[in-house]
Design a protein around this motif. Structure first.
Motif, mmCIF file in Angstrom:
data_model
loop_
_atom_site.group_PDB
_atom_site.id
_atom_site.type_symbol
_atom_site.label_atom_id
_atom_site.label_comp_id
_atom_site.label_asym_id
_atom_site.label_seq_id
_atom_site.Cartn_x
_atom_site.Cartn_y
_atom_site.Cartn_z
ATOM 1 N N SER A 127 10.669 -1.268 5.735
ATOM 2 C CA SER A 127 11.069 0.096 6.102
ATOM 3 C C SER A 127 10.047 0.693 7.060
ATOM 4 O O SER A 127 8.916 0.202 7.165
ATOM 5 C CB SER A 127 11.178 0.993 4.857
ATOM 6 N N GLU A 128 10.457 1.761 7.729
ATOM 7 C CA GLU A 128 9.572 2.460 8.655
ATOM 8 C C GLU A 128 8.407 3.077 7.882
ATOM 9 O O GLU A 128 7.263 3.074 8.331
ATOM 10 C CB GLU A 128 10.391 3.548 9.367
ATOM 11 N N ALA A 129 8.707 3.616 6.699
ATOM 12 C CA ALA A 129 7.664 4.241 5.876
ATOM 13 C C ALA A 129 6.605 3.216 5.474
ATOM 14 O O ALA A 129 5.405 3.505 5.461
ATOM 15 C CB ALA A 129 8.295 4.872 4.633
ATOM 16 N N GLU A 130 7.057 2.000 5.170
ATOM 17 C CA GLU A 130 6.109 0.949 4.801
ATOM 18 C C GLU A 130 5.239 0.581 6.003
ATOM 19 O O GLU A 130 4.026 0.387 5.869
ATOM 20 C CB GLU A 130 6.859 -0.292 4.296
ATOM 21 N N LEU A 131 5.848 0.511 7.177
ATOM 22 C CA LEU A 131 5.088 0.164 8.385
ATOM 23 C C LEU A 131 4.001 1.211 8.632
ATOM 24 O O LEU A 131 2.846 0.867 8.933
ATOM 25 C CB LEU A 131 6.016 0.062 9.596
ATOM 26 N N ASP A 132 4.349 2.492 8.486
ATOM 27 C CA ASP A 132 3.363 3.580 8.656
ATOM 28 C C ASP A 132 2.211 3.392 7.680
ATOM 29 O O ASP A 132 1.046 3.567 8.026
ATOM 30 C CB ASP A 132 4.016 4.951 8.394
ATOM 31 N N ASN A 133 2.561 3.067 6.451
ATOM 32 C CA ASN A 133 1.531 2.896 5.426
ATOM 33 C C ASN A 133 0.621 1.714 5.760
ATOM 34 O O ASN A 133 -0.599 1.800 5.607
ATOM 35 C CB ASN A 133 2.192 2.712 4.052
ATOM 36 N N ILE A 134 1.206 0.625 6.220
ATOM 37 C CA ILE A 134 0.399 -0.551 6.585
ATOM 38 C C ILE A 134 -0.523 -0.204 7.757
ATOM 39 O O ILE A 134 -1.708 -0.575 7.774
ATOM 40 C CB ILE A 134 1.305 -1.762 6.928
ATOM 41 N N GLN A 135 0.008 0.541 8.735
ATOM 42 C CA GLN A 135 -0.820 0.985 9.872
ATOM 43 C C GLN A 135 -2.039 1.768 9.354
ATOM 44 O O GLN A 135 -3.173 1.502 9.754
ATOM 45 C CB GLN A 135 0.039 1.833 10.822
ATOM 46 N N ASN A 136 -1.799 2.708 8.432
ATOM 47 C CA ASN A 136 -2.902 3.540 7.917
ATOM 48 C C ASN A 136 -3.930 2.702 7.162
ATOM 49 O O ASN A 136 -5.137 2.887 7.329
ATOM 50 C CB ASN A 136 -2.352 4.640 6.997
ATOM 51 N N ILE A 137 -3.442 1.789 6.344
ATOM 52 C CA ILE A 137 -4.350 0.955 5.553
ATOM 53 C C ILE A 137 -5.156 0.034 6.463
ATOM 54 O O ILE A 137 -6.376 -0.108 6.311
ATOM 55 C CB ILE A 137 -3.563 0.146 4.497
#
Ligand code: PLP
Length: 447
Positions: A127-137
């Motif tokens: 999901s897009e939300a997961e991608l954002d989270n991976i980017q932040n991490i």
């Protein structure tokens, strides 16, 4: 047809070992794996797809015993994981993190960090939300996260509703429009390296059509979305290859390969496969002892010591597993044994079911019976209206095709310690997991 499980002089063997002897030594219910069957299937998929030299990422969730993972790892397998727990298993088995892909719609922050720390090949993002989270991490960790986008191609895998995953209404993957937008905006995620795209259509997918349909869409998608920031060098087609349980028409690995390889060539991608069931499924049986026979005047029941907690597929998916006594002088009437009378046997089951069952001894010496377990649930049945040779209390039955989603989905429901898992290699045997004890049941609990 199975070579590693066969009847000789009226008794079932696994490779060079008598199944009844193993049951006597290790108790029942008992999972018995054949190393040769497991490796045979692995080599067979590798050979079929050899032209593309794929990363074969065995689906850990289908069969997660670390002893099994070690055998596959030594044969060159990578791994498809869906949790941090599975990553731990792969690492314990000596698996190469550079051949690990990580799918799943709900990866936790810890799981993502752990995967990046261990430098796995890629995270398959759902999901897009997961991608954002991976980017932040990844930014926090000062690293760049390798990812593939799991696309939802909206293709019907024509399989059980509970195991179809590539349709729009399923929770898996990213629709193509959203994926397109994500890729165009990928520069907004400087800590993401987009390595490719992946799909997983469902399981089992007993025809090549759904793969062709999905890959047609994907090939266009890849062509339209390649850029220096998104090279899309990997194409991961997931798992889902079929397995013979009953009378399914299952394409061979070669037939799947013939359908898939032209797309691999066309896209110029490196190929990743995530087979689980098709590798492990027919590499194990579950052996169970008959505890009681019961006839209630309408129906006959064969009550065995394995329950739905040990093998949940029949209760959960209405799955068919062929069942036959471990002692028998006739070729089991199953396609698994290449028996000529298999179609007739299966057709009679359908006719019996339509006629509402029965219980009389049949002229062919088989009795119509329900094979059920000890669990206090009516769904705890391995077969309804099956014709079996009349067996006695204390005899063993083999439940075939139990290697995938068998022990891996087992539980301790009804406070039943889980079975042992043993591996046969020629005429030697090794315990892969000891039988659980009653003490194990209460591990971690407090008064
Ligand atoms: C379950 C799963 C697989 C394996 O499917 P099989 O039918 O066992 O081959 C592969 N990839 C993903 C993402 C899965 O969830």
């Amino acid at each position: 047809m199975m070579e590693q499980f066969r009847y000789e002089s009226g008794q079932l063997l696994c490779e060079g070992m008598a199944v009844d002897a193993l049951a006597a030594e290790y108790g029942t219910p008992l999972y018995i794996y054949s190393k040769a069957a497991l490796l045979g299937r692995f080599e067979s998929i590798r050979k079929a797809f050899a032209e593309a030299a794929p990363v074969i990422a065995f689906s850990v969730k289908s069969c997660s015993n670390i002893g099994i993972l070690k055998i596959l790892q030594e044969a060159g397998s990578g791994f498809d994981i869906v949790s941090g727990g599975e990553l731990a298993r792969v690492l314990r088995a000596g698996g190469d993190p550079r051949k690990v892909v990580f799918a799943g719609v709900a990866k936790s922050d810890d799981e993502i960090r752990d995967a990046l720390d261990n430098d796995i090949l890629m995270l398959n993002v759902e999901s897009e939300a997961e991608l954002d989270n991976i980017q932040n991490i990844a930014a926090e960790m000062g690293t760049v996260a390798p990812v593939a986008l799991r696309l939802n191609p909206d293709v019907d895998a024509r399989t059980n509703a509970k195991t179809t995953t590539g349709k729009k209404e399923n929770k898996f993957g990213i629709d193509l429009m959203t994926a397109s937008r994500i890729i165009k905006n990928i520069a907004l995620s400087p800590n993401i390296r987009l390595l490719g795209v992946d799909i997983h259509l469902g399981s089992p997918v007993n025809s090549t059509g759904p793969y062709t349909e999905a890959l047609n869409k994907l090939a266009d998608f890849i062509r339209d979305h390649r850029s220096p920031r998104s090279q899309l060098e990997y194409l991961d087609i997931g798992g889902g290859f079929g397995l013979l349980y009953r009378d399914e028409t299952v394409p061979s690995f070669q037939e799947y390969a013939d359908a898939v390889l032209p797309f691999v060539k066309k896209t110029g991608c490196k190929l990743i496969l995530e087979p689980g069931r098709s590798i492990a499924g027919n590499s194990a049986i579950l052996v169970s002892q008959v505890r009681y026979l019961k006839d209630n005047g309408t129906k006959h029941f064969t009550i065995i010591d394995a329950g739905m907690n040990d093998l949940i597929r029949p209760a959960m998916y209405d799955s068919y597993h062929f069942i036959w006594p471990t002692k028998s002088n006739r070729t089991p009437p199953s396609h698994l044994f290449g028996a000529a009378d298999a179609p007739e046997y299966i057709a009679r089951e359908a006719a019996d079911a339509a006629a509402g069952g029965g219980r009389e001894m049949q002229p062919d010496g088989l009795i119509l019976t329900d094979v059920v377990g000890p669990i206090c649930e009516s769904s705890d049945a391995f077969a309804k209206g099956r014709r079996l040779p009349l067996v006695n209390r204390g005899q063993n039955l083999a439940i075939f095709s139990a290697g995938a989603y068998g022990f891996a989905m087992s539980s301790q429901y009804n406070s039943r310690p889980r079975p042992a898992e043993v591996l046969v290699d020629g005429d030697t045997v090794k315990v892969l997991r000891r039988r659980e004890t009653v003490e194990d049941l209460m591990l971690g609990e407090e008064l």
